[in-house]
Design an enzyme around this catalytic site. Structure first.
Site, PDB file in Angstrom:
ATOM      1  N   MET A 124     115.147  20.927 104.133  1.00 35.70           N
ATOM      2  CA  MET A 124     115.306  22.338 103.764  1.00 35.70           C
ATOM      3  C   MET A 124     116.639  22.502 103.044  1.00 35.70           C
ATOM      4  O   MET A 124     117.685  22.078 103.547  1.00 35.70           O
ATOM      5  CB  MET A 124     115.281  23.242 105.000  1.00 35.70           C
ATOM      6  CG  MET A 124     113.960  23.315 105.726  1.00 35.70           C
ATOM      7  SD  MET A 124     112.541  23.695 104.679  1.00 35.70           S
ATOM      8  CE  MET A 124     112.985  25.311 104.029  1.00 35.70           C
ATOM      9  N   ASP A 170     113.043  21.792  99.715  1.00 37.54           N
ATOM     10  CA  ASP A 170     112.400  23.107  99.776  1.00 37.54           C
ATOM     11  C   ASP A 170     113.441  24.207  99.941  1.00 37.54           C
ATOM     12  O   ASP A 170     114.157  24.231 100.941  1.00 37.54           O
ATOM     13  CB  ASP A 170     111.424  23.106 100.964  1.00 37.54           C
ATOM     14  CG  ASP A 170     110.615  24.385 101.090  1.00 37.54           C
ATOM     15  OD1 ASP A 170     110.672  25.242 100.202  1.00 37.54           O
ATOM     16  OD2 ASP A 170     109.900  24.499 102.120  1.00 37.54           O
ATOM     17  N   MET A 183     106.460  26.298 110.144  1.00 36.08           N
ATOM     18  CA  MET A 183     107.721  26.858 110.650  1.00 36.08           C
ATOM     19  C   MET A 183     107.365  27.687 111.878  1.00 36.08           C
ATOM     20  O   MET A 183     107.432  28.917 111.886  1.00 36.08           O
ATOM     21  CB  MET A 183     108.381  27.719 109.569  1.00 36.08           C
ATOM     22  CG  MET A 183     108.998  26.879 108.456  1.00 36.08           C
ATOM     23  SD  MET A 183     109.316  27.821 106.965  1.00 36.08           S
ATOM     24  CE  MET A 183     107.698  27.716 106.199  1.00 36.08           C
ATOM     25  N   HIS A 210     103.482  23.412 105.655  1.00 36.23           N
ATOM     26  CA  HIS A 210     104.821  23.409 106.256  1.00 36.23           C
ATOM     27  C   HIS A 210     104.820  24.362 107.450  1.00 36.23           C
ATOM     28  O   HIS A 210     104.781  25.575 107.282  1.00 36.23           O
ATOM     29  CB  HIS A 210     105.810  23.849 105.152  1.00 36.23           C
ATOM     30  CG  HIS A 210     107.228  24.003 105.592  1.00 36.23           C
ATOM     31  ND1 HIS A 210     108.173  24.637 104.806  1.00 36.23           N
ATOM     32  CD2 HIS A 210     107.878  23.610 106.721  1.00 36.23           C
ATOM     33  CE1 HIS A 210     109.340  24.631 105.436  1.00 36.23           C
ATOM     34  NE2 HIS A 210     109.186  24.020 106.591  1.00 36.23           N
ATOM     35  N   HIS A 235     101.964  23.998  98.248  1.00 35.94           N
ATOM     36  CA  HIS A 235     102.799  24.113  99.451  1.00 35.94           C
ATOM     37  C   HIS A 235     102.488  25.415 100.175  1.00 35.94           C
ATOM     38  O   HIS A 235     102.533  26.499  99.588  1.00 35.94           O
ATOM     39  CB  HIS A 235     104.273  24.062  99.039  1.00 35.94           C
ATOM     40  CG  HIS A 235     105.251  24.046 100.166  1.00 35.94           C
ATOM     41  ND1 HIS A 235     105.550  22.893 100.864  1.00 35.94           N
ATOM     42  CD2 HIS A 235     105.983  25.024 100.737  1.00 35.94           C
ATOM     43  CE1 HIS A 235     106.454  23.175 101.803  1.00 35.94           C
ATOM     44  NE2 HIS A 235     106.720  24.475 101.746  1.00 35.94           N
ATOM     45  N   MET A 271     104.577  30.667 108.980  1.00 35.64           N
ATOM     46  CA  MET A 271     105.698  31.200 109.782  1.00 35.64           C
ATOM     47  C   MET A 271     105.158  32.081 110.902  1.00 35.64           C
ATOM     48  O   MET A 271     104.220  32.849 110.698  1.00 35.64           O
ATOM     49  CB  MET A 271     106.620  32.035 108.890  1.00 35.64           C
ATOM     50  CG  MET A 271     107.100  31.317 107.640  1.00 35.64           C
ATOM     51  SD  MET A 271     108.335  32.284 106.760  1.00 35.64           S
ATOM     52  CE  MET A 271     108.501  31.299 105.264  1.00 35.64           C
ATOM     53  N   ASP A 283     103.371  27.822 103.349  1.00 39.90           N
ATOM     54  CA  ASP A 283     104.423  28.131 104.317  1.00 39.90           C
ATOM     55  C   ASP A 283     103.879  28.941 105.481  1.00 39.90           C
ATOM     56  O   ASP A 283     103.546  30.114 105.334  1.00 39.90           O
ATOM     57  CB  ASP A 283     105.545  28.915 103.626  1.00 39.90           C
ATOM     58  CG  ASP A 283     106.380  28.012 102.736  1.00 39.90           C
ATOM     59  OD1 ASP A 283     106.857  26.979 103.246  1.00 39.90           O
ATOM     60  OD2 ASP A 283     106.534  28.327 101.548  1.00 39.90           O
ATOM     61  N   SER A 336     105.075  26.802  95.982  1.00 39.67           N
ATOM     62  CA  SER A 336     104.902  27.482  97.273  1.00 39.67           C
ATOM     63  C   SER A 336     104.188  28.805  97.030  1.00 39.67           C
ATOM     64  O   SER A 336     104.708  29.684  96.337  1.00 39.67           O
ATOM     65  CB  SER A 336     106.271  27.736  97.913  1.00 39.67           C
ATOM     66  OG  SER A 336     106.116  28.717  98.923  1.00 39.67           O
TER      67      SER A 336
HETATM   68  C1  DX5 Z   1     111.271  28.945 102.902  1.00 42.67           C
HETATM   69  C2  DX5 Z   1     109.967  28.287 102.554  1.00 42.67           C
HETATM   70  C3  DX5 Z   1     109.925  27.863 101.138  1.00 42.67           C
HETATM   71  C4  DX5 Z   1     109.993  29.012 100.163  1.00 42.67           C
HETATM   72  C5  DX5 Z   1     110.635  28.517  98.906  1.00 42.67           C
HETATM   73  O1  DX5 Z   1     111.309  29.188 104.243  1.00 42.67           O
HETATM   74  O2  DX5 Z   1     109.774  27.144 103.343  1.00 42.67           O
HETATM   75  O3  DX5 Z   1     108.830  27.019 100.867  1.00 42.67           O
HETATM   76  O4  DX5 Z   1     108.742  29.549  99.858  1.00 42.67           O
HETATM   77  O5  DX5 Z   1     110.843  29.582  98.043  1.00 42.67           O
HETATM   78  P1  DX5 Z   1     111.905  29.488  96.844  1.00 42.67           P
HETATM   79  O6  DX5 Z   1     111.509  28.337  95.981  1.00 42.67           O
HETATM   80  O7  DX5 Z   1     111.751  30.811  96.151  1.00 42.67           O
HETATM   81  O8  DX5 Z   1     113.263  29.307  97.470  1.00 42.67           O
HETATM   82 ZN    ZN Z   2     108.236  25.597 102.719  1.00 44.91          ZN
END
Ligand code: DX5
Ligand code: ZN
Length: 214
Positions: A136, A174, A67, A65, A32, A36, A34, A7
């Protein structure tokens, strides 16, 4: 062999291209990403602009991903920016079946994401249409959180649901994945491990990826 999806949330954003090349050379399988929006989760990260910018940097599939609230509104922009997998949260989709089919109509692999408290039953009517289920193992929003062990039985449940219908779908986990929790996820049936801090906080990313594979 289990796939590893670093990620980039935990990468150094001032050197994002190099950070992506580093994990690609280290044997990563997917990148990956993320996304948000500050509404679905209490943090704001990156949008289609960054996906577009990193697309030429790597040959690896981009696992995007989302969110975000109203994902339908942005799916096309992420598809055009170069996403390969687009995953949407069950909790954010009023019309999950429509969102999944929108992703597929754009020629992309579709995935559905479940927060830790969301039951696996919520995907039973779309499982035949999807390429990936993302479970998750933290409450989404931030990297570096602690793995929630009560999600482990859900991994087994998704595996059984897929096997009983002879489906071959990726089961991705994840959040809080490290050497120790990776083992538990793989034993339960995970086929893809997302890891942010467990890879990007380490000096040697190749070694970090090897250790996660166990
Ligand atoms: C959390 C994200 C993850 C995050 C994982 O909301 O979706 O992808 O980056 O980070 P680690 O592996 O550090 O928990
Ligand atoms: Zn993620």
């Amino acid at each position: 062999m289990v796939k590893i999806a670093p990620s980039i949330l935990s990468a150094d954003f001032s050197r994002l291209g190099e950070e992506i090349r580093d994990v690609e050379q280290g044997g990563a399988d997917y990148i990956h990403v993320d996304v948000m929006d500050g509404h679905f989760v209490p943090n704001i990260t990156i949008g289609p602009l960054i996906v577009d910018a990193i697309r030429p940097v790597t040959n690896l599939p981009l696992d995007v991903h989302l969110m975000i609230e109203n994902p339908d509104q942005y799916i096309e922009a992420f598809a055009r920016a170069g996403a390969d997998f687009i995953t949407v949260h069950v909790e954010a989709c009023r019309h999950l079946h429509r969102a999944v089919h929108l992703i597929k109509s754009l020629g992309k692999k579709a995935g559905v994401v479940l927060n830790p408290a969301t039951p696996v039953e919520s995907i039973q009517h779309v499982i035949e249409d999807i390429d990936m289920v993302l479970l998750m193992t933290v409450n989404p929003g931030f990297g570096g959180q602690k793995f929630i062990h009560s999600v482990l039985p859900k991994i087994r449940q998704v595996k059984e649901m897929a096997e009983s219908r002879s489906l071959s779908i990726e089961i991705e986990v994840d959040g809080g994945v490290n050497e120790e929790t990776a083992r538990l996820c793989v034993e339960a049936g995970a086929t893809v491990l997302v890891a942010g801090s467990a890879i990007y906080d380490k000096e040697d990313r190749k070694q970090a990826i090897v250790s996660l594979r166990g």
